[in-house]
Design an enzyme around this catalytic site. Structure first.
Site, PDB file in Angstrom:
ATOM      1  N   CYS A 117       0.814  -1.210   0.000  1.00 16.36           N
ATOM      2  CA  CYS A 117       0.000   0.000   0.000  1.00 16.36           C
ATOM      3  C   CYS A 117       0.854   1.270   0.000  1.00 16.36           C
ATOM      4  O   CYS A 117       0.332   2.365  -0.181  1.00 16.36           O
ATOM      5  CB  CYS A 117      -0.950  -0.002   1.191  1.00 16.36           C
ATOM      6  SG  CYS A 117      -1.348  -1.663   1.765  1.00 16.36           S
ATOM      7  N   HIS A 148      -9.088   4.802  -1.642  1.00 18.86           N
ATOM      8  CA  HIS A 148      -7.779   4.171  -1.452  1.00 18.86           C
ATOM      9  C   HIS A 148      -7.486   3.164  -2.585  1.00 18.86           C
ATOM     10  O   HIS A 148      -7.611   1.957  -2.411  1.00 18.86           O
ATOM     11  CB  HIS A 148      -7.804   3.463  -0.083  1.00 18.86           C
ATOM     12  CG  HIS A 148      -6.529   2.810   0.325  1.00 18.86           C
ATOM     13  ND1 HIS A 148      -5.280   3.201  -0.111  1.00 18.86           N
ATOM     14  CD2 HIS A 148      -6.288   1.756   1.167  1.00 18.86           C
ATOM     15  CE1 HIS A 148      -4.351   2.426   0.435  1.00 18.86           C
ATOM     16  NE2 HIS A 148      -4.931   1.542   1.211  1.00 18.86           N
TER      17      HIS A 148
END
Lengths: 384, 384
Positions: free
Chosen positions: A83, A332
């Site tokens: 991430c 996201h």
């Protein structure tokens, strides 16, 4: 080492872009950034992405995207750190320009997640955790964060509603961000009534995945001809890791990699937490927002939620966070998120943040978290 | 810019390592390299890998491997550019040390392919090609190379047997390499009788996949205390792309990215092709060996096979290639291959190549190809 300026930024809306391919999404962000920078050439293209190999059956995004945007023959690589892939790619591009080896690097980050089923994406996301000891045991990413949050609440005595200000702030801010996935405000009541995913994490503690791309153009500061627009330079950068599995951490409730990487960025810039005007933190889950504030020097251990409940994190507070919606409401798109954060810091410093514009900000920080805190990259940007 | 030395190397045998996990394989190579370098610390870990996310359900190899080898908290990223991932990671590490930003980088590259079925691996490998216009049409990597080879034979008049010296040389050399997957010599007869995979590519034109890891430790040259052992420095480095799909190339029979990246490496080192004593080229398929020789300045266009048939590529020839077996016989653990090539160049320059040792070599080149020629990274190393 040369000082490095960000002279162009671009981003797409975070959304379900079923009508656009991976390269089309990335291309939009790159072309916007190059137009903004008024450049039609770069020495290299660095791509941040986590899961295109499995989610989109396409690896080798460097060559793919460089050619697509008209930079065929240019050196191009992909950088991955789960991430935090986007911030890792940005940091690699920064080092290449700072070192004098390259004079212009386009960093772009892209993730296209909504063509897959949620089961597929949950599986892909779990590859950011320890395959042998976490994912292999059936722990999803939400479950990992739920374990951390539960223990944190037990250890420091916080209640569920004490985390509400994080998503409330993010959602209120996202109303003014045309590129946010969820441009709608929520209230304490909405938060408390949201469906539970994995206790104590409910739907409004968790950021939504999505498709999106962001890009930035990096050049040596001394090569820039000022055109009257505010200019943004990178004053601090740091990267660090922790164990990939949370069971191996000495202190599972403290983001050691955030502490190390933010200290590196503070040291390089000669700044302290008090000098940071706003902070684009990695609120993938409400608990991560709290832990980021603590490890980066803004709150004592266990006191992240206090800052939120004091109103310090609101646009009018001491340290506004998630000023354009954060991961929670802007969305996201995993491997692209770090570059959304950086481009949002640039927007604020340039005075281009529209309805979210903060007054008189000069210094902003962005922090991107990979895995459950196992790879953390921090950047400090300043208007000059 | 500082000069950079390679002070430690490590590699595992390329094999079917069903008894070792991805991190165990990578760990072996890293620990060997750090022992060889006599270091127990590094500023960063850069990992080259292509397909662990799908083949091993594990992304985030930076954090995973850094922790596993005892470098928890150290910055760590993964670099991917398909089959040239390892050389791209090496080049990124090189830039970080050359620039003065990091003082010691461990670059490690790993791929674990034999836990998957061949159908799965063929699909994974196809993600290095254009998903929309190549893989999506059912073109495997062998098929792509077969198209290039067929057209090349038609255009320049070469016959199938003219390519035989490439695999014969590789297999003869691999007999003396304990880390090679196939330590057995082949003859012209074996080559001509080998089963056809995709005409004109037969089984002995194609490199075998495998599991393996290699590593190298990079430090500034001026920080090295000489201990009597030969020291190797990097004198040239270059990276370039071409269109990801071969249908988009202006000249599908010429590796433009190899020409650009080798010219960058020659220019940086002040050397010419005549100064190169041996060449670890990317013989994933026989045709790629021929094209590499041509684009890197060793043969005229269409004349790569002539060099091979003249015996120039043998250990006794003008430009020995694949001196430890090459991709063809040492094996091709895709995202790790580029670092096998570099560690083999170091072995030769140090005089540690055992039964493959070339006499009096001072300068070696390694070239790693990603995709069907869409990402090519070239390094020149020298004994000092």
């Amino acid at each position: 080492m040369r000082e490095v300026a960000i002279i162009g930024i671009g981003q797409t809306k975070v959304d379900e872009h079923w009508d656009k391919s991976l390269k089309e999404l990335a291309g939009e962000a790159v072309i916007d950034a190059m137009r903004d920078a008024n450049r039609d050439y770069a020495d290299a293209v660095y791509i941040g992405n986590m899961m295109s190999g499995s989610a989109n059956h396409q690896q080798h995004l460097g060559a793919l995207i460089a050619d697509w945007v008209g930079l065929r023959y240019t050196e191009a690589i992909k950088v991955e750190s789960a991430c935090s892939s986007a911030a890792s790619a940005f940091r690699a591009g920064l080092m290449a320009v700072a070192s004098g080896q390259l004079n212009c690097v386009v960093v772009a980050a892209v993730e296209k997640m909504t063509d897959s089923t949620m089961a597929e994406i949950t599986t892909e996301l779990a590859t950011a955790a320890d395959a042998d000891y976490e994912a292999g045991m059936g722990l999803s990413f939400v479950a990992l964060n739920a374990l951390i949050m539960k223990r944190y609440m037990h250890e420091y005595g916080w209640k569920k509603e004490d985390f509400a200000p994080f998503p409330i702030n993010a959602h209120v801010n996202a109303v003014h961000n045309p590129n946010a996935r969820f441009q709608e405000a929520i209230t304490l009541e909405t938060y408390l009534k949201a469906g539970m995913i994995c206790p104590p994490i409910n739907l409004l503690d968790a950021s939504p995945v999505g498709d999106g791309a962001a890009a930035a153009v990096l050049v040596p500061l001394d090569s820039v001809t000022r055109d009257g627009r505010p200019l943004v330079k990178v004053v601090g950068s740091g990267g660090a890791t922790d164990s990939i599995g949370i069971h191996h951490r000495r202190e599972p409730l403290f983001l050691k990699a955030a502490e190390i990487s933010s200290k590196q960025a503070y040291q390089q810039s000669g700044l302290t937490p008090k000098d940071i005007d706003f902070f684009e933190l990695h609120d993938a889950f409400s608990i991560m927002a709290a832990l980021s504030l603590e490890a980066s020097g803004f709150a004592e251990r266990g006191q992240g939620p206090r800052m939120a409940n004091n109103g310090d994190i609101y646009p009018t507070g001491k340290l506004p966070v998630s000023t354009r919606g954060g991961l929670k409401a802007r969305g996201h798109p995993v491997g692209a998120t770090g570059l959304y954060q950086i481009t949002e810091v640039v927007q604020q410093l340039r005075g281009e943040a529209g309805g979210n514009q903060l007054d008189g900000v000069k210094t902003g920080m962005a922090q991107n978290i990979g895995g459950s805190g196992s790879n953390i990259v921090t950047h400090i940007l300043q208007r000059v």
